[in-house]
Write a protein that holds these residues in place. Sequence first.
Motif, short mmCIF file in Angstrom:
data_model
loop_
_atom_site.label_atom_id
_atom_site.label_comp_id
_atom_site.label_asym_id
_atom_site.label_seq_id
_atom_site.Cartn_x
_atom_site.Cartn_y
_atom_site.Cartn_z
N ALA A 27 0.82 -1.22 0.00
CA ALA A 27 0.00 0.00 0.00
C ALA A 27 0.85 1.26 0.00
N VAL A 28 1.90 1.28 0.82
CA VAL A 28 2.73 2.49 0.92
C VAL A 28 3.36 2.83 -0.43
N PRO A 29 4.06 1.89 -1.09
CA PRO A 29 4.64 2.25 -2.39
C PRO A 29 3.58 2.67 -3.42
N LEU A 30 2.41 2.05 -3.37
CA LEU A 30 1.35 2.41 -4.31
C LEU A 30 0.88 3.84 -4.07
N LEU A 31 0.66 4.20 -2.81
CA LEU A 31 0.22 5.57 -2.50
C LEU A 31 1.30 6.60 -2.83
N VAL A 32 2.52 6.31 -2.43
CA VAL A 32 3.61 7.25 -2.72
C VAL A 32 3.78 7.41 -4.24
N ALA A 33 3.73 6.31 -4.96
CA ALA A 33 3.82 6.39 -6.43
C ALA A 33 2.66 7.21 -6.99
N GLY A 34 1.47 7.07 -6.42
CA GLY A 34 0.33 7.85 -6.87
C GLY A 34 0.53 9.34 -6.65
N PHE A 35 1.06 9.71 -5.48
CA PHE A 35 1.31 11.13 -5.20
C PHE A 35 2.39 11.69 -6.13
N VAL A 36 3.45 10.93 -6.35
CA VAL A 36 4.52 11.38 -7.24
C VAL A 36 4.00 11.49 -8.67
N ALA A 37 3.26 10.49 -9.13
CA ALA A 37 2.70 10.53 -10.49
C ALA A 37 1.78 11.73 -10.65
N HIS A 38 1.00 12.02 -9.61
CA HIS A 38 0.10 13.17 -9.71
C HIS A 38 0.89 14.48 -9.79
N TYR A 39 1.95 14.58 -9.02
CA TYR A 39 2.78 15.78 -9.12
C TYR A 39 3.36 15.92 -10.53
N LEU A 40 3.80 14.82 -11.12
CA LEU A 40 4.33 14.87 -12.49
C LEU A 40 3.24 15.28 -13.48
N GLN A 41 2.01 14.84 -13.25
CA GLN A 41 0.89 15.28 -14.09
C GLN A 41 0.65 16.78 -13.91
N ASP A 42 0.78 17.26 -12.68
CA ASP A 42 0.65 18.70 -12.43
C ASP A 42 1.71 19.48 -13.21
N ARG A 43 2.93 18.99 -13.18
CA ARG A 43 4.02 19.66 -13.91
C ARG A 43 3.74 19.68 -15.41
N ALA A 44 3.27 18.56 -15.93
CA ALA A 44 2.97 18.49 -17.36
C ALA A 44 1.85 19.46 -17.72
N LEU A 45 0.84 19.55 -16.87
CA LEU A 45 -0.25 20.48 -17.12
C LEU A 45 0.24 21.92 -17.05
#
Length: 155
Positions: free
Chosen positions: A103-121
């Motif tokens: 669960a921890v790696p999945l959640l952390v990966a989700g937060f990091v992926a979302h930040y990368l999506q924010d940067r792309a936007l």
Amino acid sequence: MNDLGPPSTPVLPHSVAWLGYGGLLPFVGLALALLADPGHGLLWQQALLAYGAVILSFVGALHWAFAMLLPGLTPAQAQGRYVWSVVPALLAWPAVLLPPGAAVPLLVAGFVAHYLQDRALAARAALPGWYLPLRLRLTSVASLALLAALLAPSR
């Protein structure tokens, strides 16, 4: 008056700062509880992971709002934001059912992926100047707190 200001506003509005940083209090408090009260570590761990899942779902919804409201997005870009907006919830939901080691790696990966999506936007749309620095700080603290969930006793 719009509290968010125009897209180029570099100053973080007070209400956004209070709400954003206030949302970190459960992350930090639960991570500290894990360290300070190992006798209840499994409870604190479960609460921390559940809060992380809720917040990951919440941040995904930001991109739904961006798709609806940001001027200048092409229909394909808006569609991409709508699609992305549901991905964090689809990552968060199984995280509450998985053991902490998954669960921890999945959640952390989700937060990091979302930040990368924010940067792309942000590279193709006018977001407030304070948005990405705030998201980086919130993502960093939330991710570090979630990593503390791995310190709970495994009974």
